[in-house]
Design an enzyme around this catalytic site. Structure first.
Site, PDB file in Angstrom:
ATOM      1  CE  LYS A 149      -0.903   1.649   4.618  1.00  0.00           C
ATOM      2  NZ  LYS A 149      -1.755   1.872   5.749  1.00  0.00           N
ATOM      3  CG  HIS A 179      -0.662  -5.370   7.548  1.00  0.00           C
ATOM      4  ND1 HIS A 179      -0.610  -4.112   7.037  1.00  0.00           N
ATOM      5  CD2 HIS A 179      -0.829  -5.237   8.875  1.00  0.00           C
ATOM      6  CE1 HIS A 179      -0.750  -3.248   8.019  1.00  0.00           C
ATOM      7  NE2 HIS A 179      -0.880  -3.898   9.139  1.00  0.00           N
ATOM      8  CE  LYS A 183      -3.565  -6.809  12.041  1.00  0.00           C
ATOM      9  NZ  LYS A 183      -2.377  -6.952  12.885  1.00  0.00           N
ATOM     10  CD  GLU A 217      -2.223   3.806  13.517  1.00  0.00           C
ATOM     11  OE1 GLU A 217      -1.319   3.101  13.083  1.00  0.00           O
ATOM     12  OE2 GLU A 217      -2.578   4.861  12.977  1.00  0.00           O
ATOM     13  CG  HIS A 241      -5.592  -1.222   6.770  1.00  0.00           C
ATOM     14  ND1 HIS A 241      -4.962  -2.129   5.947  1.00  0.00           N
ATOM     15  CD2 HIS A 241      -4.673  -0.280   7.052  1.00  0.00           C
ATOM     16  CE1 HIS A 241      -3.702  -1.737   5.772  1.00  0.00           C
ATOM     17  NE2 HIS A 241      -3.512  -0.624   6.418  1.00  0.00           N
TER      18      HIS A 241
HETATM   19  P1  NAD Z   1      11.886   2.941   2.862  1.00  0.00           P
HETATM   20  O1  NAD Z   1      11.990   4.360   2.387  1.00  0.00           O
HETATM   21  O2  NAD Z   1      12.354   2.608   4.225  1.00  0.00           O
HETATM   22  O3  NAD Z   1      12.677   1.997   1.856  1.00  0.00           O
HETATM   23  C1  NAD Z   1      12.614   2.177   0.479  1.00  0.00           C
HETATM   24  C2  NAD Z   1      13.511   1.165  -0.202  1.00  0.00           C
HETATM   25  O4  NAD Z   1      13.418   1.396  -1.614  1.00  0.00           O
HETATM   26  C3  NAD Z   1      14.993   1.237   0.145  1.00  0.00           C
HETATM   27  O5  NAD Z   1      15.482  -0.084   0.221  1.00  0.00           O
HETATM   28  C4  NAD Z   1      15.598   1.957  -1.053  1.00  0.00           C
HETATM   29  O6  NAD Z   1      16.952   1.599  -1.287  1.00  0.00           O
HETATM   30  C5  NAD Z   1      14.726   1.419  -2.153  1.00  0.00           C
HETATM   31  N1  NAD Z   1      14.743   2.305  -3.343  1.00  0.00           N
HETATM   32  C6  NAD Z   1      14.439   3.613  -3.403  1.00  0.00           C
HETATM   33  N2  NAD Z   1      14.573   4.046  -4.684  1.00  0.00           N
HETATM   34  C7  NAD Z   1      14.954   2.997  -5.420  1.00  0.00           C
HETATM   35  C8  NAD Z   1      15.253   2.798  -6.790  1.00  0.00           C
HETATM   36  N3  NAD Z   1      15.187   3.799  -7.676  1.00  0.00           N
HETATM   37  N4  NAD Z   1      15.608   1.570  -7.189  1.00  0.00           N
HETATM   38  C9  NAD Z   1      15.680   0.536  -6.328  1.00  0.00           C
HETATM   39  N5  NAD Z   1      15.418   0.651  -5.026  1.00  0.00           N
HETATM   40  C10 NAD Z   1      15.059   1.867  -4.570  1.00  0.00           C
HETATM   41  O7  NAD Z   1      10.355   2.543   2.636  1.00  0.00           O
HETATM   42  P2  NAD Z   1       9.498   1.446   3.441  1.00  0.00           P
HETATM   43  O8  NAD Z   1       8.966   2.070   4.670  1.00  0.00           O
HETATM   44  O9  NAD Z   1      10.295   0.190   3.560  1.00  0.00           O
HETATM   45  O10 NAD Z   1       8.251   1.240   2.462  1.00  0.00           O
HETATM   46  C11 NAD Z   1       8.322   0.487   1.275  1.00  0.00           C
HETATM   47  C12 NAD Z   1       6.913   0.345   0.690  1.00  0.00           C
HETATM   48  O11 NAD Z   1       6.081  -0.304   1.630  1.00  0.00           O
HETATM   49  C13 NAD Z   1       6.225   1.678   0.394  1.00  0.00           C
HETATM   50  O12 NAD Z   1       5.368   1.498  -0.702  1.00  0.00           O
HETATM   51  C14 NAD Z   1       5.377   1.915   1.645  1.00  0.00           C
HETATM   52  O13 NAD Z   1       4.253   2.732   1.365  1.00  0.00           O
HETATM   53  C15 NAD Z   1       4.956   0.492   1.953  1.00  0.00           C
HETATM   54  N6  NAD Z   1       4.585   0.261   3.344  1.00  0.00           N
HETATM   55  C16 NAD Z   1       5.507   0.425   4.346  1.00  0.00           C
HETATM   56  C17 NAD Z   1       5.148   0.163   5.662  1.00  0.00           C
HETATM   57  C18 NAD Z   1       6.129   0.300   6.774  1.00  0.00           C
HETATM   58  O14 NAD Z   1       5.750  -0.045   7.916  1.00  0.00           O
HETATM   59  N7  NAD Z   1       7.357   0.746   6.544  1.00  0.00           N
HETATM   60  C19 NAD Z   1       3.839  -0.247   5.965  1.00  0.00           C
HETATM   61  C20 NAD Z   1       2.931  -0.415   4.924  1.00  0.00           C
HETATM   62  C21 NAD Z   1       3.320  -0.161   3.628  1.00  0.00           C
END
Ligand code: NAD
Length: 489
Positions: A149, A179, A183, A217, A241
């Protein structure tokens, strides 16, 4: 009770964004937990792929640290940990450039087993990744993609994203993660509803007074301020969700527990939702914590936008216009910095048609409570006589339908939502993933609500940190002669 662990077939899983927050906090610890449980075969391969300049040894060290931090509860010895790390390698790759793609294509050549590509990167990169996977010959019929998402920002962008992915992958290969669907309790809800004769005859407007879905939350927007201020609670939580939970509660019994049968029924629910009237919505924004403004700033300070009109809280009432539910309101509520971290669905049944007991026996209702976090479980409130002398006084007692004690389930049996969903991807089971048309239908319902606020320049009402949201939310319920369930940890 010994849980039955059925290993999945060997697979290759590429985690784009393998150095990111989600990979470190959820995906990698989830895979490790399944590995320790004997579900992931040791000849599976996990490839971290991200822009960071690392080699495989450096990445394995990063994974080790991530597991130490986010997988502390996993009981595994050093040998098992090393076995897991041996399955892992890393490729520096640029989703928008050429770096790393030839190496990845070479790595994936001719294994003839399931290949899953987890897009744990910004949604802006989903199209680039899909296009390059096809260009480099990796979008074949054995491959699957997992997308995170947010799936779009509105109906138009979700349609565009669906169309982009559809150019390279069939719908059967696309796994859109929510996610909440992974659950344990959510699945137990389906077992309770459709595995028993007891509930389904009562599961309609004739017997159900109303349904409440709360996802509260205690955290604020944290480091996600920039994204969150463009999204708000409606886009970030309700559109995905809360609507998914609403669908599972309200859907007709599917003919089978299989992906399309379940998702067809969920889609019908979304398409039967009434538009939401402005006075059936309460929007809020949290204030700063008095005396502790530095650690607990207001929403506007946290997102660094002094005139932000984005909601960090929303409560709304909706109806489902079909034979089963006409007349039963569904109340949805979610917010940040609330009194407790708690996700709960509650089905409140109607009063008995006539009470044979004296008035001082009190008014009692059956309440089915499905708790997603913390303390996952399902309880049914039943009315009984208060034990002992003193006449007929009624009390409500919770009947635990999780039966954790009876089944001998303890913490070690716990399967996190991400773990379950990742193993489902490997097994090719899409039941707990959102289909493209479901996501679009959810946006089609959400968009006019958001457009209404924008047209009216609606300003969310402030609410105290640690509260149950703005008073508008309580008022909305009071007008209906009802009240919200208390948000408790
Ligand atoms: P983050 O910013 O921590 O990590 C992003 C990752 O993408 C890094 O590994 C970075 O190196 C990589 N990246 C960025 N640009 C890139 C490119 N051009 N080529 C290849 N790799 C590249 O982000 P995150 O929090 O891990 O989130 C990732 C995805 O998951 C997003 O879509 C976010 O909306 C979704 N998401 C995250 C969470 C969470 O809890 N972190 C929860 C739900 C959804």
């Amino acid at each position: 009770m010994v849980s039955r662990v059925i290993p999945v077939d060997p697979f290759d899983l590429v985690i784009f964004g393998g150095t990111g927050d989600l990979a470190r906090r959820k995906i990698l610890p989830g895979l490790f937990r399944r590995f320790c449980a004997g579900q992931v075969p040791s000849d599976a391969r996990i490839v971290g792929a991200a822009r960071t300049d690392l080699d495989s040894d450096g990445y394995r060290q990063m994974v080790r640290e991530a597991l130490a931090e986010f997988g502390r509860d996993i009981a595994c010895d050093e040998g098992t940990l090393n076995g897991f790390l041996d399955m892992i390698q890393y490729l520096a790759i640029d989703a928008r450039g050429e770096t790393g793609w030839a190496e990845l294509a070479e790595l994936m050549v001719g294994k003839g087993r399931v290949e899953a590509f987890y897009f744990s990167v910004s949604p802006a990169l989903f199209g680039d990744l899909a296009e390059r996977l096809q260009h480099w010959g990796m979008a074949d019929e054995d491959s699957r993609i997992v997308v995170e998402k947010p799936f779009g920002h509105d109906l138009a962008s979700a349609k565009e994203l669906n169309a982009t992915l559809a150019r390279y992958f069939d719908e059967k290969q696309i796994y859109r993660i929510d996610h909440y669907l992974g659950k344990e309790t959510v699945q137990n809800l389906m077992a309770v509803r459709f595995g028993n004769m007891l509930f389904e005859p009562l599961w309609n407007a004739q017997y159900v007074d109303h349904v409440q879905i709360t996802v509260a939350e205690t955290v604020g927007v944290g480091g996600r301020g920039e994204y969150y201020d463009k999204a708000g609670a409606m886009r970030d939580m309700v559109q995905n969700h809360l609507m998914q939970l609403l669908c599972l509660i309200a859907m007709e019994p599917p003919a089978r527990f299989d992906p399309d049968a379940v998702r067809d029924e969920k889609l019908k629910v979304i398409r039967s939702l009434d538009p939401v009237l402005p006075h059936h919505i309460a929007r809020g924004q949290y204030d700063a914590m008095p005396g502790n403004e530095a650690e607990m700033p207001s929403y506007r300070e946290a997102v660094d936008h002094p005139r932000s009109r984005t909601e960090s809280f929303i409560a709304l009432k909706t109806h489902i216009s079909n034979w089963r539910w006409a007349g039963t309101p569904f109340y949805l509520r979610t917010g940040k910095r609330m009194a407790a971290r708690s996700s709960e669905i509650t089905v409140i049944f109607k009063d008995t048609p006539h009470s044979i007991f004296a008035e001082d026996a009190g008014r009692h209702r059956n309440v089915l409570s499905i708790r997603l976090q913390p303390n996952e479980g399902i309880t049914l409130g039943v009315t009984i006589k208060e034990p002992g002398p003193g006449g007929m006084r009624l009390i409500d007692v919770p009947l635990d339908m999780t039966f954790a004690e009876a089944l001998g389930v303890d913490g070690s049996d716990h399967v996190d939502a991400y773990e379950r969903l990742i193993t489902d991807v490997i097994r090719g089971n899409q039941t707990l993933f959102m289909r493209g048309d479901e996501v679009e239908a959810a946006w089609a319902w959400t968009d006019p609500i958001i457009e209404g606020w924008e047209a009216r320049h609606d300003v969310p009402k402030p609410y105290d940190i640690g509260s149950d949201g703005p008073t508008d939310s309580t008022e909305m319920m009071r007008r209906d002669g009802r009240e919200w369930r208390k948000v408790t940890p």
